[in-house]
Design a protein around this motif. Sequence first.
Motif, PDB file in Angstrom:
ATOM      1  N   THR A   1       0.835  -1.212   0.000  1.00  0.00           N
ATOM      2  CA  THR A   1       0.000   0.000   0.000  1.00  0.00           C
ATOM      3  C   THR A   1       0.869   1.262   0.000  1.00  0.00           C
ATOM      4  N   ILE A   2       1.956   1.236   0.759  1.00  0.00           N
ATOM      5  CA  ILE A   2       2.858   2.398   0.779  1.00  0.00           C
ATOM      6  C   ILE A   2       3.442   2.624  -0.619  1.00  0.00           C
TER       7      ILE A   2
ATOM      8  N   LEU B   1       0.909   4.141  -2.860  1.00  0.00           N
ATOM      9  CA  LEU B   1       0.801   5.588  -2.631  1.00  0.00           C
ATOM     10  C   LEU B   1       1.946   6.334  -3.311  1.00  0.00           C
ATOM     11  N   LEU B   2       3.144   5.767  -3.202  1.00  0.00           N
ATOM     12  CA  LEU B   2       4.308   6.418  -3.805  1.00  0.00           C
ATOM     13  C   LEU B   2       4.239   6.392  -5.327  1.00  0.00           C
TER      14      LEU B   2
ATOM     15  N   ALA C   1       1.728   6.636  -7.115  1.00  0.00           N
ATOM     16  CA  ALA C   1       0.824   7.675  -7.606  1.00  0.00           C
ATOM     17  C   ALA C   1       1.552   8.999  -7.790  1.00  0.00           C
ATOM     18  N   ARG C   2       2.714   9.139  -7.142  1.00  0.00           N
ATOM     19  CA  ARG C   2       3.513  10.361  -7.237  1.00  0.00           C
ATOM     20  C   ARG C   2       4.725  10.172  -8.135  1.00  0.00           C
TER      21      ARG C   2
ATOM     22  N   ARG D   1      -5.701   2.063  -8.904  1.00  0.00           N
ATOM     23  CA  ARG D   1      -6.725   2.316  -7.881  1.00  0.00           C
ATOM     24  C   ARG D   1      -6.689   3.756  -7.371  1.00  0.00           C
ATOM     25  N   MET D   2      -5.515   4.380  -7.475  1.00  0.00           N
ATOM     26  CA  MET D   2      -5.375   5.691  -6.839  1.00  0.00           C
ATOM     27  C   MET D   2      -5.253   6.808  -7.858  1.00  0.00           C
ATOM     28  N   GLU D   3      -5.516   8.016  -7.371  1.00  0.00           N
ATOM     29  CA  GLU D   3      -5.388   9.172  -8.257  1.00  0.00           C
ATOM     30  C   GLU D   3      -3.912   9.524  -8.417  1.00  0.00           C
ATOM     31  N   THR D   4      -3.429   9.480  -9.637  1.00  0.00           N
ATOM     32  CA  THR D   4      -2.010   9.745  -9.840  1.00  0.00           C
ATOM     33  C   THR D   4      -1.783  11.208 -10.185  1.00  0.00           C
ATOM     34  N   GLU D   5      -0.738  11.738  -9.580  1.00  0.00           N
ATOM     35  CA  GLU D   5      -0.290  13.086  -9.927  1.00  0.00           C
ATOM     36  C   GLU D   5       1.209  13.025  -9.756  1.00  0.00           C
TER      37      GLU D   5
ATOM     38  N   VAL E   1       9.252  12.345  -3.791  1.00  0.00           N
ATOM     39  CA  VAL E   1       8.557  11.537  -2.788  1.00  0.00           C
ATOM     40  C   VAL E   1       8.825  12.076  -1.385  1.00  0.00           C
TER      41      VAL E   1
END
Lengths: 641, 152, 223
Positions: free
Chosen positions: C90-91, C94-95, C97-98, C116-120, C125
């Motif tokens: 999960t970590i 999250l990373l 996505a960035r 699954r996540m919103e990427t930007e 990081v």
Amino acid sequence: MSEVAIRINTPEELESLRDKVISARDPDATVVSVCTGPGCLAYKSHLVAENIEAELEKHGLADKVRVSRTGCHGFCERGPSVVILPRQTCYLRVKPEDAEEIVKTTLVEGGVVERLLYEGSDGVKIELEQEIPFYKHQDKVVFGVNKYIDPMQMDDYLAGGGYRALAKALTKMTPKEVTEEVTKSGLRGRGGAGFPTGRKWDATSRVEADQRYVIVNADEGDPGAYMDRGILEGNPHSVIEGLMIAGYAVGSTEGYIYVRQEYPLAIDHVLYAIDVLRGMGLLGENILGSGFDFDIKVHKGAGAFVSGESSALMSAIEGRVGEPRPKYIRTSVSGLRGKPSSLNNVETMANVPLIIDRGADWYAAMGTEGSKGTKIFSLVGKVLNTGLVEVPMGTTLKQIVFDIGGGMRGGKKFKGVQTGGPSGGVIPEAQLDLPVDFDQLASAGSMMGSGGMIIMDEDTCMVDVARYFLDFLADESCGKCVPCREGIRQLVVVLKRITAGEGREGDIALVEDIAEMMKDSALCGLGQSAPNPVLSTLKYFRDEYIAHIEEERCPAGVCKPLIAYWIDPDKCIGCQKCAKECPVDAISGEKKEPHTIDMEKCTKCDTCFRVCPTKVQAVTKITRAEAEKLGAPRQVEEAGA
Amino acid sequence: MLETMGKVEEIIALNDNDKERLIQILLELQKEFRWLSREVLERVGKKLDVPINHIYSLVTFYSHFSLVPKGRHVMSVCVGTACHVRGAERLLDSVASAVKCKPGCTTSDEKFSLDTVNCLGACALGPVMVADGEYMSNPTPDEISRKVESCE
Amino acid sequence: MSDTVTFTIDGKEVSADKGTSLLMAARSLGIDIPTLCHHDELADFGACRLCIVEIDKGGWKKIVTSCLYPVEDGLSVETESEKVIRHRRTILELLRARWSEMPRELIEKYQVPEDRMETESTFCVMCGLCVRHCSERKGANVLGFVGRGTERQVVAHEEPALKYCRDCAAENGMECLAVCPTGVVVNDFALSPPHMTPKGTKARPVRARDNENQEEVNKLIGD
């Protein structure tokens, strides 16, 4: 100021000063206690006090009757509150212009101003404060003295036994005995997780060091909690006395009070109190001739919720960014400037003098097995009687919400209570019989936190509440560790999507994955507890999430993109109230004819819904599907910020 | 400018040139000038021997510091939890459209600043706002525009 | 011997000096634990949380960050328990996505989901290695964090940049770039190092530079 700067060098001198203060006061003399807490001040209670003084002067009573500007009385909902002592006649919602009648009727003629008395929903009026249901069911051990104390008058605190506990600790007990007494009392920290205070002191005192620090955390950051403000503003000496006793117990000569700068009155009152104490020799060297040296510094917080975390708070005192420290070492071992430090909450400290003065057994007789004493809660939200309440640990939620809080506003249905602030959770109606203490709240998936209790009714959307807290934390997280910074960012994205009716299959699973990871892996308590509001609402109100995702429906009618406003033509009487108040001119209709809302223009500000007469209730919230059937445009993006 | 820097030096001196009191010094400067300019921050950094990257980390971390001039009139809307469940978001929208500026911003003519605060400790009045020091309990859009219009 | 402790990592018994971190102890055994923000020569930071492991302390289990947690007698450490793998995934998600160019081996090893996540993608990081290197090792204080929460950024300040960056670059090549784990920023930053900051810009973002990002930074620092 009435304080005379005489130096007090021994416990005997302290007692003789106290005797002097008490004997100079007639116990039967009338005192008008005017609440100048934040809620009452907002309704100009300072003018109430001024006007009463002027009226007393007029009637030649200025020498006989004293007006005391005190801290918060607690019943904020009906403030400004004025209590006439010693009889305890309680006047509520007092306006500055009521002063004349109060003085004439009550203080000159000895009667009662009926219209200013408490009136229950049954229409019965109650004169005496302790008989008002809001107060009757409370047990105000710590907070009850507020109405007797003008925070700028040291005499008021002394008359109530102030600094007697300090004298007892310094001259009749060893530091170890003080710590043991606090441990025996069962006092647990009132700031959050409820760590036993005595154990914290013991750990701090055991570390070999040339200096140790004791710190009061008055950075009350939970939105919706203001009991620490109530204590610090209203009774600053109680916190200072507690801090001094803590300093003696752990072997510290330097204490800190960390107050958020948003509480300027609390800062002023504390600084004033410290000045007075220095002048009397009660702060400084060789206090009361005991050989104990102690002084206090006040540090203003510049606005950061995360600074409530102990290592972050200590970094802030050192003048640095208030980020939690990346270390597996307790601040009791290495805290401020690397020295052993004990951080205690305001309410915890205010309990300490009482425990030392009256003994651990007295204290431990109150509360439950694992949580002793009383707890002050800020009872707020959709409850009828908003205010600060103090009850013994173990009082049930039902007693707090219904007996003291008087139930819900506007006859709405109770839905849940949020405790513990952004680190806590929501407890549903099914658990109203829960006895409130540290362990019971934790086992229900929430926490005590500092004592905020936000009552929610059927019109509160639980998904929106979860989104609210995460939005709060997105801004308040320090942003250092990945689980908290990026985890909150993604949780906000998902919850915004759900509240906008754009939720997807798998969103709940995604939320749970992120939340579980954060609980275990975030750097500090803020990050670890950040998912609590979403996890607890998912646990108890999962169907609301599903309604948003699967049916694009907000059951509480809160989430703007999922609702629309519609006027029921069968109910509308054409009074034109809504049309007049509508800020965007979206409502049209002839007088005495049913009105209509232009859904394309409507910004859903809720004004029409609120101004529609309760007898009529023609303005109705409808679902997105219903609105679309009526031809409303579909909103793609969420309205508002 | 000379006068400003004189005041900066005075406040630093009153705090014993103590690096540990950096946040306290910045709070006093914020109170004095209502915002912290780059010149002021650079002077504080030089005087206390704190590098500029540390100063900016600090002033952008704490919410009380403003790095742009504040408006002559400050509207603060409480967005604490108690106010939130009683409709603070709606109130915030109304105030934002009345002063024509977003939360956290100042209008370009420096007339208004719109702030959100996390709890004013006046939960019984919720949703509550403070307009130039005056508490307003659950005002209607109409009451808000009247207040805004009364500001010079 | 009171200054060494004995415990187990993934079932292997280890002795290590008191004060050693679990990460160091594991690495000395050849056990690989992924890290982003850790650097042997820089102060502890504990921000990326990739190096989490699960400890068992007399039956009490807990997830801890191995780069910070000191070795303890009798501890039983699992570096890849089911929970560790799940949370690490999960970590990384999250990373990711960035950081759109996260190394394939990490993605494959932990089966990091993609969509699954919103990427930007900012490529930064926020490991803070460049900031810490610049302050702690060089004493230059060019780089720093600004903002907090989800708005946090790393920026280069112009004034110290003009003073230090040219020499630092001439000596060893931009050292701050060498410590950056995400790479893409490196190229971007190297093309226009901090001392070449456009006129009138007092601080500029380290991450992918576009106008929008510069505006965000200007807003944060009030310029």
